[in-house]
Design a protein around this motif. Structure first.
Motif, PDB file in Angstrom:
ATOM      1  N   LEU A 104     -11.990  11.670  -1.171  1.00  0.00           N
ATOM      2  CA  LEU A 104     -10.594  11.390  -0.778  1.00  0.00           C
ATOM      3  C   LEU A 104     -10.626  10.201   0.214  1.00  0.00           C
ATOM      4  CD1 LEU A 104      -8.944  14.972  -0.109  1.00  0.00           C
ATOM      5  CD2 LEU A 104      -8.154  13.362  -1.778  1.00  0.00           C
ATOM      6  N   ASP A 130       5.806  -6.207  10.566  1.00  0.00           N
ATOM      7  CA  ASP A 130       5.640  -4.894  10.299  1.00  0.00           C
ATOM      8  C   ASP A 130       5.922  -4.469   8.693  1.00  0.00           C
ATOM      9  OD1 ASP A 130       8.245  -4.827  10.893  1.00  0.00           O
ATOM     10  OD2 ASP A 130       8.319  -3.198  12.192  1.00  0.00           O
ATOM     11  N   ILE A 156       5.068  -6.429   6.354  1.00  0.00           N
ATOM     12  CA  ILE A 156       4.192  -7.118   5.528  1.00  0.00           C
ATOM     13  C   ILE A 156       3.525  -6.463   4.186  1.00  0.00           C
ATOM     14  CG2 ILE A 156       1.837  -8.585   5.107  1.00  0.00           C
ATOM     15  CD1 ILE A 156       2.664  -9.892   7.909  1.00  0.00           C
ATOM     16  N   PHE A 157       3.413  -5.213   4.524  1.00  0.00           N
ATOM     17  CA  PHE A 157       2.509  -4.411   3.562  1.00  0.00           C
ATOM     18  C   PHE A 157       3.352  -3.419   2.618  1.00  0.00           C
ATOM     19  CE2 PHE A 157      -0.448  -5.458   6.734  1.00  0.00           C
ATOM     20  CZ  PHE A 157      -1.683  -5.836   5.941  1.00  0.00           C
ATOM     21  N   CYS A 159     -11.442   7.154  -1.497  1.00  0.00           N
ATOM     22  CA  CYS A 159     -10.331   6.693  -2.265  1.00  0.00           C
ATOM     23  C   CYS A 159      -9.404   5.910  -1.318  1.00  0.00           C
ATOM     24  CB  CYS A 159      -9.706   7.646  -2.929  1.00  0.00           C
ATOM     25  SG  CYS A 159      -8.070   7.457  -3.480  1.00  0.00           S
ATOM     26  N   TRP A 160      -9.231   6.375  -0.109  1.00  0.00           N
ATOM     27  CA  TRP A 160      -8.330   5.781   0.743  1.00  0.00           C
ATOM     28  C   TRP A 160      -9.055   4.645   1.347  1.00  0.00           C
ATOM     29  CZ3 TRP A 160      -9.853   6.138   6.578  1.00  0.00           C
ATOM     30  CH2 TRP A 160      -8.771   5.824   7.415  1.00  0.00           C
ATOM     31  N   ALA A 213      -6.213  -2.380  10.841  1.00  0.00           N
ATOM     32  CA  ALA A 213      -6.618  -1.350   9.743  1.00  0.00           C
ATOM     33  C   ALA A 213      -8.180  -0.865   9.973  1.00  0.00           C
ATOM     34  CB  ALA A 213      -6.652  -2.218   8.449  1.00  0.00           C
ATOM     35  N   ASN A 249      -8.287   1.994  -0.784  1.00  0.00           N
ATOM     36  CA  ASN A 249      -6.950   1.483  -1.018  1.00  0.00           C
ATOM     37  C   ASN A 249      -6.626   0.356   0.061  1.00  0.00           C
ATOM     38  OD1 ASN A 249      -6.273   3.197  -2.892  1.00  0.00           O
ATOM     39  ND2 ASN A 249      -5.380   4.702  -1.671  1.00  0.00           N
ATOM     40  N   ILE A 250      -7.186   0.566   1.180  1.00  0.00           N
ATOM     41  CA  ILE A 250      -7.045  -0.301   2.334  1.00  0.00           C
ATOM     42  C   ILE A 250      -7.916  -1.284   2.855  1.00  0.00           C
ATOM     43  CG2 ILE A 250      -5.274   1.366   3.199  1.00  0.00           C
ATOM     44  CD1 ILE A 250      -7.315   2.304   5.268  1.00  0.00           C
ATOM     45  N   ILE A 291       0.766  -1.338   0.161  1.00  0.00           N
ATOM     46  CA  ILE A 291      -0.064  -0.105   0.041  1.00  0.00           C
ATOM     47  C   ILE A 291       0.733   1.109  -0.053  1.00  0.00           C
ATOM     48  CG2 ILE A 291      -1.588   1.517   1.345  1.00  0.00           C
ATOM     49  CD1 ILE A 291      -2.745  -1.428   2.315  1.00  0.00           C
ATOM     50  N   LYS A 292       0.431   2.114  -1.152  1.00  0.00           N
ATOM     51  CA  LYS A 292       1.385   3.534  -1.133  1.00  0.00           C
ATOM     52  C   LYS A 292       1.127   4.106   0.197  1.00  0.00           C
ATOM     53  CE  LYS A 292       2.127   4.888  -5.679  1.00  0.00           C
ATOM     54  NZ  LYS A 292       1.283   5.476  -6.770  1.00  0.00           N
ATOM     55  N   SER A 293       2.246   4.692   0.831  1.00  0.00           N
ATOM     56  CA  SER A 293       2.156   5.352   2.096  1.00  0.00           C
ATOM     57  C   SER A 293       3.234   6.517   1.982  1.00  0.00           C
ATOM     58  CB  SER A 293       2.729   4.059   2.852  1.00  0.00           C
ATOM     59  OG  SER A 293       2.599   4.953   4.249  1.00  0.00           O
ATOM     60  N   SER A 294       2.731   7.671   2.504  1.00  0.00           N
ATOM     61  CA  SER A 294       3.544   8.805   2.762  1.00  0.00           C
ATOM     62  C   SER A 294       4.058   8.987   4.113  1.00  0.00           C
ATOM     63  CB  SER A 294       3.080   9.890   1.970  1.00  0.00           C
ATOM     64  OG  SER A 294       2.753   9.738   0.785  1.00  0.00           O
ATOM     65  N   SER A 295       5.183   8.947   4.415  1.00  0.00           N
ATOM     66  CA  SER A 295       5.762   9.631   5.785  1.00  0.00           C
ATOM     67  C   SER A 295       6.723  10.470   5.651  1.00  0.00           C
ATOM     68  CB  SER A 295       6.005   8.360   6.380  1.00  0.00           C
ATOM     69  OG  SER A 295       7.076   8.708   7.662  1.00  0.00           O
TER      70      SER A 295
END
Lengths: 378, 378
Positions: A289, A234, A236-237, A292-293, A262, A296-297, A138-142
C-alpha cells in the motif's frame, strides 16, 4: 528521418554524465527503435564505450564529442558567447539541423533558454520561451470528498507554466504563456478549448499584483482562450483546470514548495512507522500500500519540463536529477515526440478527422497559430 | 491592565461568527484567566448570550456591538473609508486604546492591513507591515537522513514573511521584512543573531529577479542581520534557517502550495488505505501511528500569522478557518502575548540578564531598534 532520434546533453546537471549515461542506457533498452545521440566532452567517450561493451546488444546510442560544457553556475550571456559548441549547444543544433527530433538537458536553465533561442528561435511574436510541466491531479479522500482525478469537469492533470525560464515577466508574456499552454494541452490531450487560469493569491477578481490584474484583463480579451479566472496555489493538484499560468519566479516557488512539502510528509510517515517494533511490523505489512501511495505522489516521477515556444522540441530535466529521475524526463520527451508524430500522421492520413479539426492545430502548426495571434502586436 | 485581554473580530472569515464564537468559547475554557473582548454586529449578541447560557461558568467573554463588518471581497480603500467602526476596526481600536493587549481577525487581509496601519500605525521607517508565520521543521526519515528538527545548526521552526500583506514589494521592503523577522525570532526564541535567507529560485548568487538581487545586496550590507544568502522553496520545512524572507505574492504561493501538497499527499494515503478490506484493517491497526503523523504535519495546526511592524500585536487567521483552526490561531496569539509579557517582566526584574542583553531587545523596544535602523533612510 523515419526513426525517432533524440539528442542528449550528456554533461548537464549536478552529477553530469554519471546520471545521464545510465539513464540513456535504460531508455535505449526500453525503446530499441529510438536512436539516442549523446553529446559530451571527449573524456566521456571512454565511459560510453565501457557501457556499450557491457551492454553489447545496444546499437542505438551514438556519441559525439563536444569542445566544452556549460557550467551550472555560468551566466546565460557567457554560455551564449563562449559555449555554442558545448554539449548543450550541440544537442540543440542537432534539433535545429533536423538530425534529431528533440533534445534533453539537465543543465543550466538560463543557458538552455539562451542557446535554445539562438539555435532554434522562438515562435514569431514570442519574446521568450517558457518551462511547462505536467502536474498530476492526485486522487485524495477526505471523508467522502474526492479531489482531483477524472471527474465531471475535472482533469487527470494540469499544465503549469512558466517554471523559471522567465523570472521577470510582463503581462503580455503571461498572456502568451496562457496561449502556449492551451495549445500544448490541445495537442497532447486532444482537448477542445482547454480551461486556463492565472495563479494568484486569491480567487477574487480584485486580488493580486498590478501585473496579474493586467494579465487577467489580457487573457479575458483573448477570444481563442477559455480563460476562467484565478486559481490559488493549494488547488494546483486538484485537476480543477487544464492550464495554470504564472511568472517563472512564482511557478518555480510553487513547484519546489509542493515537492518539498510532499517529500517532508512522506519522510515523516517513514519516521513515524520506524519508531518501534510494532510500528515496523505494520510498515512491513503495509508495504504494498505504501509503495502504491509513494508511486502516486513521488515528485521524482514528474521530472522533466517542456521548454515551450521554441521551433523545436526541448525538454529540461531537474539539475539535481539522478539516473532514475533523468530517465523519467527522457520518457516524457519520448512520449511527447511519439504523440506529435502520431498527431501529424493522423492529420495527414485523415485530413477530415473531426477531432483534429476541433483542436484546429497540431504541434507542427502551433507556431503558425501562435504567430497569427501575436505576430502583429509583439 | 494586569489580566491579559484579547480583542476578537467576531465577523471575519468565510464563516464569520459561526467559526469564531465556538473557538472563543473553547479558548475561554482553556484560559480562564484571560479576557476575550468580542466585537460583532448586534445580531451576534443573541448567539453570544445563548452560548453564555449553555456555558454558565464562562465569565471571561464580553461582547460589544459594532455598526458594520468588513466584507471578504471589500477593497482596503473602501474598508478604510467606510468601515472604521466595523468589528475589525473596533478590535484594532481596542488594542490602540490599551484596552486589549492584542487582537485577532480571520477577515479580509487587505482591510486588516489598511485599518491596522490607520489605528495602530507602523514602526517609524516602515512603509507597510508584513504577515509572518511559524513554519515547523518536520522530522523526516529518508534512509538514514534526518531533515529538519533540532540538529546541529538547525532550527525546530522557521519564521516566513511576507505571506500576502504586500503583493508588490520593493527591495527595501524585503530588507525591512528581514529585520522584522529577525527581531521577532530574537524575542520569541531568545536567539542571538538569528540566521536570515531570501527565498529564491536557486541558491547561486546570480539567480533570481533584479528585485531579489537588490534585496540580497541590501541584506548583506545590513550589519545587524545574520544574512546567509538564498534558500529554495523545497527547503522551507527543513529548519535550515531561522527567518525566510520573500514578497507577499511568492510567500502566499509557497505556503498555499505546501498546504495543498500536504493535504493531497495525506488524502491519497487515506484513499489507498480505504480501497479494500485488508487495507482497511491495516489502517485500523495503524490508526495511532497515522494520527500521530497527521498531527505532525496537519497544516490546520499552523493557522495564524503575525501582522508584524504595527505598534500593537495583531494575528491574522486564515479566512477559511473552521472553529478548530481559529482556535489554533487564538492560541498562537495567546502564547505570543504571554511570551512578550514574560520577556518584559524578565528585563524589568533582572535588567542585567546576559541573555536579554545578547538579543538586545524585547517586543516593547522592537520599534525603537527598527526605527534606529530605518528611520533615517526610509
Amino acid at each position: 528521418m523515419n526513426t525517432l532520434c533524440i539528442a542528449v546533453d550528456a554533461m548537464g546537471g549536478d552529477s553530469g554524465w554519471q546520471s545521464v549515461l545510465p539513464a540513456v542506457v535504460m531508455a535505449a533498452k526500453c525503446y530499441p527503435a529510438i536512436e539516442f545521440h549523446l553529446y559530451g566532452e571527449s573524456f566521456v567517450d571512454d565511459e560510453v564505450n565501457a557501457l556499450m561493451r557491457s551492454h553489447k546488444s545496444l546499437s542505438n546510442i551514438t556519441f559525439t564529442p563536444s569542445a566544452a560544457s556549460v557550467e551550472m553556475d555560468e551566466s546565460p550571456k557567457s554560455a551564449l558567447r563562449y559555449k555554442r559548441d558545448s554539449s548543450m549547444g550541440m544537442a540543440l543544433q542537432s534539433v535545429a539541423s533536423g538530425k534529431s527530433h528533440g533534445c534533453i538537458s539537465a543543465g543550466n536553465t538560463g543557458a538552455l533558454v539562451a542557446l535554445g533561442m539562438h539555435f532554434l528561435k522562438c515562435y514569431q511574436g514570442l519574446s521568450r520561451p517558457a518551462l511547462c510541466k505536467v502536474i498530476p491531479a492526485i486522487k485524495s479522500s477526505s471523508g467522502d470528498q474526492l479531489l482531483g482525478a477524472k471527474r465531471a469537469g475535472g482533469s487527470t492533470h494540469s499544465y503549469l507554466l512558466d517554471l523559471g525560464a522567465n523570472v521577470d515577466c510582463s503581462a503580455q508574456q503571461l498572456q502568451q504563456f496562457a496561449c502556449l499552454g492551451a495549445m500544448l494541452c490541445s495537442v497532447l490531450e486532444k482537448s477542445n478549448a482547454p480551461s486556463v487560469r492565472l495563479l494568484n493569491i486569491g480567487k477574487e477578481a480584485f486580488k493580486g499584483s498590478s501585473l496579474i490584474q493586467e494579465a487577467a484583463e489580457r487573457c479575458e480579451k483573448t477570444t481563442s482562450l477559455n480563460y476562467q479566472g484565478f486559481i490559488e496555489a493549494d488547488e494546483i493538484f486538484q485537476g480543477v483546470v487544464d492550464v495554470i499560468v504564472c511568472d517563472g519566479f512564482s511557478g518555480n516557488i510553487a513547484l519546489k514548495a509542493s515537492e518539498g512539502a510532499a517529500r517532508t510528509v512522506m519522510g515523516n510517515l517513514r519516521h513515524v512507522f520506524s519508531r518501534h517494533l510494532f510500528s515496523r511490523l505494520l510498515a512491513l505489512l503495509s508495504q504494498p500500500l505504501l509503495r502504491c501511495w509513494q508511486d502516486n505522489i513521488n515528485p521524482d516521477k514528474y521530472n522533466g519540463a517542456y521548454l515551450l515556444g521554441l521551433k523545436g522540441t526541448v525538454v529540461k530535466s531537474h539539475g539535481g536529477a539522478d539516473k532514475q529521475q533523468f530517465f523519467y524526463a527522457l520518457e516524457m520527451l519520448i512520449k511527447q515526440l511519439q504523440q506529435q508524430s502520431a498527431a501529424v500522421n493522423t492529420t495527414r492520413s485523415n485530413p477530415n478527422d473531426e477531432s483534429m479539426k476541433a483542436t484546429n492545430m497540431d504541434v507542427t502548426n502551433m507556431e503558425s497559430v501562435f504567430s497569427s495571434t501575436f505576430g502583429s502586436n509583439s
